[in-house]
Design an enzyme around this catalytic site. Structure first.
Site, PDB file in Angstrom:
ATOM      1  CE  LYS A  10      -3.984  -2.244   2.198  1.00  0.00           C
ATOM      2  NZ  LYS A  10      -4.975  -2.155   3.296  1.00  0.00           N
ATOM      3  CE1 TYR A  50      -9.394  -2.890   0.021  1.00  0.00           C
ATOM      4  CE2 TYR A  50      -8.454  -1.070  -1.227  1.00  0.00           C
ATOM      5  CZ  TYR A  50      -8.304  -2.157  -0.377  1.00  0.00           C
ATOM      6  OH  TYR A  50      -7.051  -2.510   0.070  1.00  0.00           O
ATOM      7  CG  PHE A  58     -13.201   1.392   6.735  1.00  0.00           C
ATOM      8  CD1 PHE A  58     -12.770   0.774   5.566  1.00  0.00           C
ATOM      9  CD2 PHE A  58     -13.801   0.607   7.709  1.00  0.00           C
ATOM     10  CE1 PHE A  58     -12.933  -0.589   5.367  1.00  0.00           C
ATOM     11  CE2 PHE A  58     -13.971  -0.768   7.530  1.00  0.00           C
ATOM     12  CZ  PHE A  58     -13.528  -1.364   6.346  1.00  0.00           C
ATOM     13  NE  ARG A  86      -6.345 -12.265   5.166  1.00  0.00           N
ATOM     14  CZ  ARG A  86      -7.076 -11.140   5.120  1.00  0.00           C
ATOM     15  NH1 ARG A  86      -7.145 -10.416   4.000  1.00  0.00           N
ATOM     16  NH2 ARG A  86      -7.720 -10.714   6.170  1.00  0.00           N
ATOM     17  CB  THR A  92      -7.370  -5.713   9.740  1.00  0.00           C
ATOM     18  OG1 THR A  92      -7.932  -6.862   9.088  1.00  0.00           O
ATOM     19  CG2 THR A  92      -7.666  -4.470   8.931  1.00  0.00           C
ATOM     20  NE  ARG A 103      -2.669  -5.851   6.849  1.00  0.00           N
ATOM     21  CZ  ARG A 103      -3.841  -6.350   6.486  1.00  0.00           C
ATOM     22  NH1 ARG A 103      -4.404  -7.300   7.208  1.00  0.00           N
ATOM     23  NH2 ARG A 103      -4.447  -5.919   5.396  1.00  0.00           N
ATOM     24  CG  ASN A 113      -3.676  -2.396   6.760  1.00  0.00           C
ATOM     25  OD1 ASN A 113      -3.495  -2.015   5.609  1.00  0.00           O
ATOM     26  ND2 ASN A 113      -4.728  -3.100   7.120  1.00  0.00           N
ATOM     27  CG  HIS A 116      -5.358  -6.161  -0.501  1.00  0.00           C
ATOM     28  ND1 HIS A 116      -6.608  -6.127   0.062  1.00  0.00           N
ATOM     29  CD2 HIS A 116      -5.423  -7.082  -1.511  1.00  0.00           C
ATOM     30  CE1 HIS A 116      -7.405  -6.983  -0.582  1.00  0.00           C
ATOM     31  NE2 HIS A 116      -6.701  -7.570  -1.543  1.00  0.00           N
ATOM     32  CD  GLU A 127      -8.668  -9.116  -3.809  1.00  0.00           C
ATOM     33  OE1 GLU A 127      -9.438  -8.626  -2.972  1.00  0.00           O
ATOM     34  OE2 GLU A 127      -7.554  -9.599  -3.509  1.00  0.00           O
TER      35      GLU A 127
HETATM   36  P1  IDP Z   1      -8.084  -6.954   5.480  1.00  0.00           P
HETATM   37  O1  IDP Z   1      -7.272  -6.005   4.614  1.00  0.00           O
HETATM   38  O2  IDP Z   1      -7.312  -7.450   6.659  1.00  0.00           O
HETATM   39  O3  IDP Z   1      -8.725  -8.076   4.684  1.00  0.00           O
HETATM   40  P2  IDP Z   1     -10.708  -5.666   5.552  1.00  0.00           P
HETATM   41  O4  IDP Z   1     -11.682  -5.771   6.673  1.00  0.00           O
HETATM   42  O5  IDP Z   1     -10.998  -6.399   4.278  1.00  0.00           O
HETATM   43  O6  IDP Z   1      -9.266  -6.079   6.138  1.00  0.00           O
HETATM   44  O7  IDP Z   1     -10.544  -4.110   5.243  1.00  0.00           O
HETATM   45  C1  IDP Z   1      -9.913  -3.673   4.051  1.00  0.00           C
HETATM   46  C2  IDP Z   1      -9.000  -2.510   4.400  1.00  0.00           C
HETATM   47  O8  IDP Z   1      -9.775  -1.425   4.883  1.00  0.00           O
HETATM   48  C3  IDP Z   1      -7.989  -2.784   5.528  1.00  0.00           C
HETATM   49  O9  IDP Z   1      -6.827  -3.459   5.090  1.00  0.00           O
HETATM   50  C4  IDP Z   1      -7.686  -1.379   5.997  1.00  0.00           C
HETATM   51  O10 IDP Z   1      -6.777  -0.699   5.131  1.00  0.00           O
HETATM   52  C5  IDP Z   1      -9.052  -0.711   5.887  1.00  0.00           C
HETATM   53  N1  IDP Z   1      -9.789  -0.818   7.157  1.00  0.00           N
HETATM   54  C6  IDP Z   1     -10.362  -1.927   7.712  1.00  0.00           C
HETATM   55  N2  IDP Z   1     -10.964  -1.649   8.884  1.00  0.00           N
HETATM   56  C7  IDP Z   1     -10.782  -0.325   9.080  1.00  0.00           C
HETATM   57  C8  IDP Z   1     -11.174   0.577  10.125  1.00  0.00           C
HETATM   58  O11 IDP Z   1     -11.816   0.204  11.108  1.00  0.00           O
HETATM   59  N3  IDP Z   1     -10.801   1.886   9.969  1.00  0.00           N
HETATM   60  C9  IDP Z   1     -10.091   2.340   8.890  1.00  0.00           C
HETATM   61  N4  IDP Z   1      -9.705   1.532   7.885  1.00  0.00           N
HETATM   62  C10 IDP Z   1     -10.040   0.215   7.983  1.00  0.00           C
HETATM   63 MG    MG Z   2     -10.152  -7.934   3.166  1.00  0.00          MG
END
Ligand code: IDP
Ligand code: MG
Length: 142
Positions: A10, A50, A58, A86, A92, A103, A113, A116, A127
């Site tokens: 990212k 997304y 968010f 993962r 996350t 992360r 973070n 992805h 994807e």
């Molecule tokens: P993941 O990337 O671990 O699969 P997801 O729930 O799919 O997590 O969320 C996608 C992306 O959205 C996360 O990697 C992060 O960049 C962002 N994100 C997820 N939860 C939050 C939040 O609570 N606040 C702000 N950004 C978030």
């Molecule tokens: Mg995800």
């Protein structure tokens, strides 16, 4: 089963010069980089990628951030690659991610973070096709 998964380094991690560090971790874990390119997502392309998170609070901030700078998109291949990636990425939220994960070591906060990774077989296929044509993927097995 040998799988393929999509990885994104990212904008926060690319900007801080962490591409090499992150790719090294994939390779050390036995994941093969079979395609990779540095790109910049437009806001609308980040929104399309997304789209599954459209209703989340968010979404606007996430898509603005993901289009704020260069990202490195890659296809990783290996035994159980989707879950393996993962695991290497960690949870996350970097503050909750296990020690030694990308992360935990490279992420800034729950949004920025560092990486992805696809979360399942169907998502991975979608994807990968979002960013790469079959001709751009080189497993060395063809
Ligand atoms: P993941 O990337 O671990 O699969 P997801 O729930 O799919 O997590 O969320 C996608 C992306 O959205 C996360 O990697 C992060 O960049 C962002 N994100 C997820 N939860 C939050 C939040 O609570 N606040 C702000 N950004 C978030
Ligand atoms: Mg995800």
């Amino acid at each position: 089963m040998v799988e393929r998964t999509l990885s994104i380094v990212k904008p926060d991690a690319v900007a801080r010069g962490l591409i090499g560090e992150i790719l090294r971790r994939f390779e050390s874990a036995g994941l093969k980089i079979v395609a990779t390119k540095l790109i910049r997502l437009s806001r609308s392309r980040a929104e399309a990628f997304y789209a599954v998170h459209k209703e989340r609070p968010f979404y606007a901030s996430l898509t603005e951030y993901m289009s704020s700078g260069s990202v490195l998109v890659s296809v990783l291949e290996g035994e159980g690659a989707i879950m393996r990636n993962r695991e290497i990425m960690g949870a996350t939220d970097p503050a909750k991610a296990a020690p030694g994960t990308i992360r935990r070591d490279c992420g800034k906060d729950v949004e920025k973070n560092a990486v992805h990774g696809s979360d399942g077989a169907e998502t991975a296929a979608w994807e990968i096709a979002f960013f790469f044509t079959p001709e751009e993927i080189h497993s060395g097995r063809q």
